[in-house]
Design an enzyme around this catalytic site. Structure first.
Site, PDB file in Angstrom:
ATOM      1  N   THR A   1       0.823  -1.210   0.000  1.00 51.13           N
ATOM      2  CA  THR A   1       0.000   0.000   0.000  1.00 51.13           C
ATOM      3  C   THR A   1       0.860   1.263   0.000  1.00 51.13           C
ATOM      4  OG1 THR A   1      -1.559  -1.255   1.361  1.00 51.13           O
ATOM      5  CG2 THR A   1      -1.976   1.093   1.143  1.00 51.13           C
TER       6      THR A   1
ATOM      7  N   SER B   1       6.455   3.563   8.784  1.00 51.55           N
ATOM      8  CA  SER B   1       5.372   4.271   9.457  1.00 51.55           C
ATOM      9  C   SER B   1       5.342   3.962  10.958  1.00 51.55           C
ATOM     10  CB  SER B   1       4.041   3.933   8.779  1.00 51.55           C
ATOM     11  OG  SER B   1       3.044   4.788   9.235  1.00 51.55           O
ATOM     12  N   HIS B   2       4.234   3.446  11.446  1.00 48.95           N
ATOM     13  CA  HIS B   2       4.064   3.202  12.880  1.00 48.95           C
ATOM     14  C   HIS B   2       4.545   1.822  13.308  1.00 48.95           C
ATOM     15  CE1 HIS B   2       0.816   1.837  10.425  1.00 48.95           C
ATOM     16  NE2 HIS B   2       0.722   0.833  11.259  1.00 48.95           N
TER      17      HIS B   2
ATOM     18  N   LYS C   1      10.115   3.992   0.314  1.00 47.32           N
ATOM     19  CA  LYS C   1       9.135   4.436  -0.690  1.00 47.32           C
ATOM     20  C   LYS C   1       9.868   5.283  -1.699  1.00 47.32           C
ATOM     21  CE  LYS C   1       6.240   6.657   2.205  1.00 47.32           C
ATOM     22  NZ  LYS C   1       5.077   7.176   2.919  1.00 47.32           N
TER      23      LYS C   1
ATOM     24  N   ASP D   1       2.253   9.673  13.997  1.00 48.36           N
ATOM     25  CA  ASP D   1       2.846   8.340  13.920  1.00 48.36           C
ATOM     26  C   ASP D   1       4.337   8.391  13.613  1.00 48.36           C
ATOM     27  OD1 ASP D   1       2.693   9.108  11.255  1.00 48.36           O
ATOM     28  OD2 ASP D   1       2.313   7.083  10.536  1.00 48.36           O
TER      29      ASP D   1
ATOM     30  N   ASP E   1       6.287   8.211  11.000  1.00 49.63           N
ATOM     31  CA  ASP E   1       6.827   9.047   9.926  1.00 49.63           C
ATOM     32  C   ASP E   1       6.067  10.358   9.746  1.00 49.63           C
ATOM     33  OD1 ASP E   1       4.631   7.554   8.992  1.00 49.63           O
ATOM     34  OD2 ASP E   1       5.284   7.739   6.913  1.00 49.63           O
TER      35      ASP E   1
ATOM     36  N   ASP F   1       2.866  11.116   9.134  1.00 48.81           N
ATOM     37  CA  ASP F   1       1.772  11.370   8.196  1.00 48.81           C
ATOM     38  C   ASP F   1       0.390  11.089   8.786  1.00 48.81           C
ATOM     39  OD1 ASP F   1       2.133   8.638   8.139  1.00 48.81           O
ATOM     40  OD2 ASP F   1       2.389   8.486   5.963  1.00 48.81           O
ATOM     41  N   ARG F   2       0.332  10.392   9.939  1.00 50.73           N
ATOM     42  CA  ARG F   2      -0.981  10.126  10.554  1.00 50.73           C
ATOM     43  C   ARG F   2      -1.248  11.097  11.692  1.00 50.73           C
ATOM     44  NH1 ARG F   2      -2.215   3.693  10.639  1.00 50.73           N
ATOM     45  NH2 ARG F   2      -1.353   3.256   8.580  1.00 50.73           N
TER      46      ARG F   2
ATOM     47  N   GLU G   1      -8.187   9.268   4.940  1.00 49.92           N
ATOM     48  CA  GLU G   1      -8.426   7.832   5.089  1.00 49.92           C
ATOM     49  C   GLU G   1      -8.819   7.551   6.538  1.00 49.92           C
ATOM     50  OE1 GLU G   1      -5.899   5.122   2.486  1.00 49.92           O
ATOM     51  OE2 GLU G   1      -4.424   6.496   3.319  1.00 49.92           O
ATOM     52  N   GLU G   2      -9.522   6.406   6.707  1.00 46.59           N
ATOM     53  CA  GLU G   2      -9.965   6.032   8.051  1.00 46.59           C
ATOM     54  C   GLU G   2      -8.805   5.709   8.975  1.00 46.59           C
ATOM     55  OE1 GLU G   2      -9.169   2.785   8.958  1.00 46.59           O
ATOM     56  OE2 GLU G   2      -8.358   2.546   6.947  1.00 46.59           O
TER      57      GLU G   2
ATOM     58  N   LYS H   1      -0.233  12.208   3.102  1.00 45.01           N
ATOM     59  CA  LYS H   1      -1.023  12.659   4.228  1.00 45.01           C
ATOM     60  C   LYS H   1      -0.102  13.364   5.209  1.00 45.01           C
ATOM     61  CE  LYS H   1      -1.138   7.974   6.245  1.00 45.01           C
ATOM     62  NZ  LYS H   1      -0.765   7.023   5.183  1.00 45.01           N
TER      63      LYS H   1
ATOM     64  N   ARG I   1      -8.770  -6.555   7.476  1.00 41.98           N
ATOM     65  CA  ARG I   1      -9.404  -5.398   8.089  1.00 41.98           C
ATOM     66  C   ARG I   1     -10.895  -5.443   7.760  1.00 41.98           C
ATOM     67  NH1 ARG I   1      -4.808  -3.039   9.570  1.00 41.98           N
ATOM     68  NH2 ARG I   1      -3.188  -2.419   8.081  1.00 41.98           N
TER      69      ARG I   1
HETATM   70  C1  VG1 Z   1      -2.622   1.092   5.860  1.00 37.69           C
HETATM   71  C2  VG1 Z   1      -3.865   1.947   5.907  1.00 37.69           C
HETATM   72  C3  VG1 Z   1      -3.931   2.860   4.699  1.00 37.69           C
HETATM   73  C4  VG1 Z   1      -2.649   3.709   4.643  1.00 37.69           C
HETATM   74  C5  VG1 Z   1      -1.440   2.813   4.677  1.00 37.69           C
HETATM   75  C6  VG1 Z   1      -0.146   3.604   4.756  1.00 37.69           C
HETATM   76  O1  VG1 Z   1      -2.637   0.275   4.705  1.00 37.69           O
HETATM   77  O2  VG1 Z   1      -5.019   1.135   5.984  1.00 37.69           O
HETATM   78  O3  VG1 Z   1      -5.074   3.668   4.795  1.00 37.69           O
HETATM   79  O4  VG1 Z   1      -2.621   4.489   3.474  1.00 37.69           O
HETATM   80  O5  VG1 Z   1      -1.486   1.941   5.814  1.00 37.69           O
HETATM   81  O6  VG1 Z   1      -0.134   4.464   5.852  1.00 37.69           O
HETATM   82  P1  VG1 Z   1      -3.097  -1.275   4.717  1.00 37.69           P
HETATM   83  O7  VG1 Z   1      -2.916  -1.762   3.313  1.00 37.69           O
HETATM   84  O8  VG1 Z   1      -2.245  -1.958   5.723  1.00 37.69           O
HETATM   85  O9  VG1 Z   1      -4.528  -1.270   5.155  1.00 37.69           O
HETATM   86  V1  VG1 Z   1       1.284   4.692   6.714  1.00 37.69           V
HETATM   87  O10 VG1 Z   1       1.072   5.943   7.818  1.00 37.69           O
HETATM   88  O11 VG1 Z   1       1.507   3.206   7.378  1.00 37.69           O
HETATM   89  O12 VG1 Z   1       2.421   5.085   5.567  1.00 37.69           O
HETATM   90 CO    CO Z   2       2.702   6.781   8.544  1.00 38.01          CO
END
Ligand code: VG1
Ligand code: CO
Length: 546
Positions: free
Chosen positions: A20, A115-116, A128, A279, A281, A283-284, A365-366, A378, A499
């Protein structure tokens, strides 16, 4: 180029298909000889235009960040890149990196982050590739990079000592210039150009109790620059501000489970008027008010509904977008206010064409992600500032009052995400398959007093470039009243995660302040039986509810 460029023979790894948001693996996977090098060279070999270009490189500061950055620098120098902009100490938040790519008109960049996800030698790492304009590589490009990674047989590297990154300044690596910069200044300038800093400063100078938790991840230096230095908040309002390679042993995922202390202080103790966290990085975001948690779908909807309080959107916005599983609270606002609403697959890259084309200004996004057209990722701190800007514009109203007024106008979309982590791929596929097999016969059936109006597997055609993405999650739709969505995560590094997303709209005034789990309990039971979650996974409850 000097003789110090070495061409190293390698063999492909078969698992370099990005998910993703980039390539995410265990640190130990990235530590294998040639692993990162193969992926980076595959990018250089696939995407044209690196010769003589400028790139941006940095990461969230997690374990292995330094090593990976030095590898990328040495490879960039050997592949003809003219200049690299690196964050001081190798640190760049994801949105700040996107901003630098845009501001300095760079050809692209590498952002190092998982990310987290937990960090450290046994934790996760990720990379990325971002393109000109600051957005993540498209699926077409990442497919091509993957194809290249499957046939790669050599990469280029400049044999040179590591470049010191701890101080701002310029260095050279072969013929390449390395510019180490303090990105917090660029980023704070950008934020100041978007929001009403005078009004926010006045709010923070009043008896307003504010806290931001950087969770020992990347946002600490940015938050200190913004809230303390530019907006006058007290230094102790920014917590856990020092980025640590292992995030202090924590889990910088800003939600009620992993930022429980902050949530307790704001919601239960009511000791803060506004609190937020970000989070790994940056972005959240998580938004809290005195006594309340703002679910991410509501946060997006409230920000969009009040966009005209943000100076750059004073004349309104052309449109807004949400990822498919994100609650339809945004759609309700768009319908009443008359702007366009778009529904895209999960992952920020799907917003980028809409942002570039000026079709949308705000999206989210949720998964605690919100942002705007200021960058192509984000942006956690942007969301925090958007809320502060709103609270300053509607001074006198508490966050809870603003939220309640929103629900009275648009209804309340109760929302929950249930994650089933560490399943086997077979278990996850079996659950997906059992729901998929029923889709055709579901419309018209009534469950939990709600009638299914549509059931399908979400596919998307990009309205700008016509590219399409299939298999983006299963949807069971009960008109405007409710929705069940099921998809497989694309960011995990071990096993499979499912999910399950639940959403139910309530509009009568007495129904606007009920406990979420109470409202969604019956829908959750319907979803469990439709998907045969217990039977297929042996689990009697999710690993995580957010
Ligand atoms: C998750 C989230 C998605 C987000 C992605 C990257 O992906 O659901 O909404 O864009 O993480 O966010 P997935 O495929 O695991 O549902 V981040 O802050 O981890 O770069
Ligand atoms: Co992130």
């Amino acid at each position: 180029m000097s003789a110090a460029v070495r061409t190293i023979t390698t063999t492909p790894f078969d698992d370099q298909r990005v998910g993703t948001a980039g390539l995410r693996k265990k640190v130990r996977v990235f530590q294998q000889t040639h692993y990162l090098e193969n992926f980076v060279q595959a990018v250089f070999d696939t995407h044209p235009g690196f010769e003589g270009s400028t790139l941006v490189v940095g990461g969230d500061g997690r374990y292995h960040n330094d090593t990976a950055i030095q590898t990328i620098l040495a490879m960039a120098a050997a592949n003809g890149v003219a200049k690299i902009i690196v964050g001081k100490g190798g640190i760049l938040s994801t949105p700040a990196a996107s901003h630098l790519i845009r501001k300095y008109d760079a050809h692209g960049g590498f952002i190092l982050s998982a990310s987290h996800n937990p960090a450290g030698p046994d934790g996760d790492f990720g990379i990325k590739f971002s393109i000109h304009g600051g957005g993540q590589a498209s699926s077409a490009l990442t497919d091509a990079i993957y194809a290249r990674s499957q046939e790669i047989d050599r990469y280029r590297l400049l044999d040179a000592a590591p470049v010191p990154l701890d101080d701002v300044g310029a260095a050279t690596l072969g013929d390449m210039t390395v510019d180490v910069i303090d990105s917090t200044e660029d980023y704070a300038d950008l934020m100041e150009s978007l929001f009403d800093f005078d009004a926010i400063r006045a709010l923070l100078a009043s008896d307003f109790r504010f806290a931001f938790d950087a969770m020992h991840a990347v946002t600490g230096p940015y938050a200190t620059r913004l809230f303390v230095e530019r907006l006058g908040a007290s230094p102790d309002s920014v917590r856990n501000a020092e980025p640590l390679p292992d995030f202090g042993g924590g889990h910088p995922d800003p939600n009620l489970v992993y930022a429980a202390d902050l949530a307790d202080e704001a919601i239960n103790q009511q000791a803060l008027d506004f609190a937020a966290a970000s989070d790994g990085d940056g972005d959240r975001n998580m938004i809290l008010g005195r006594g309340v948690f703002v679910s991410p779908g509501d946060s997006l909807a409230v920000i969009a509904a009040n966009a005209s309080t943000i100076p750059v959107y004073a004349d309104g916005i052309p449109g807004a977008a949400r990822s498919m599983p994100t609650s339809r609270a945004l759609d309700a606002v768009a319908a009443q206010q008359g702007f366009d609403a778009y529904e895209t697959p999960t992952g920020w890259k799907f917003f980028c064409n809409l942002l570039d084309a000026g079709r949308i200004a705000i999206c989210g996004e949720e998964s605690f992600g919100t942002g705007s057209d200021h960058v192509r990722e984000k942006d956690g701190l942007w969301a925090v500032l958007a809320w502060l800007n709103l609270l300053a514009a509607r001074r006198g109203e508490s966050l809870a009052e603003i939220l309640l007024a929103h629900w009275k106008t648009y209804g309340r979309h109760y929302y929950e995400r249930h994650d089933y982590e560490d399943l086997s791929a077979e278990q996850a596929d079996a659950v997906m398959q059992s729901l998929r097999a029923q889709l055709a016969e579901l419309p018209g059936r009534t469950l939990n007093d709600l009638t299914i109006t549509a059931a399908d597997e979400f596919g998307y055609t990009d309205p700008i470039d016509g590219s399409s993405a299939d298999g983006q999650g299963l949807r069971v739709i009960f008109g405007d009243a409710a929705r069940i969505v099921l998809r497989k995560s694309g960011t995990g590094t071990s096993g499979a995660t499912l999910r399950l997303y639940l959403e139910e709209l309530r509009s009568d005034e007495w129904e606007l302040r009920l406990p979420t789990h109470e409202v969604l309990g019956p829908l959750s039971a319907v979803a469990d039986s439709l998907c045969q979650l217990r039977e297929q996974t042996g689990r009697d409850k999710p690993s995580l509810v957010t």
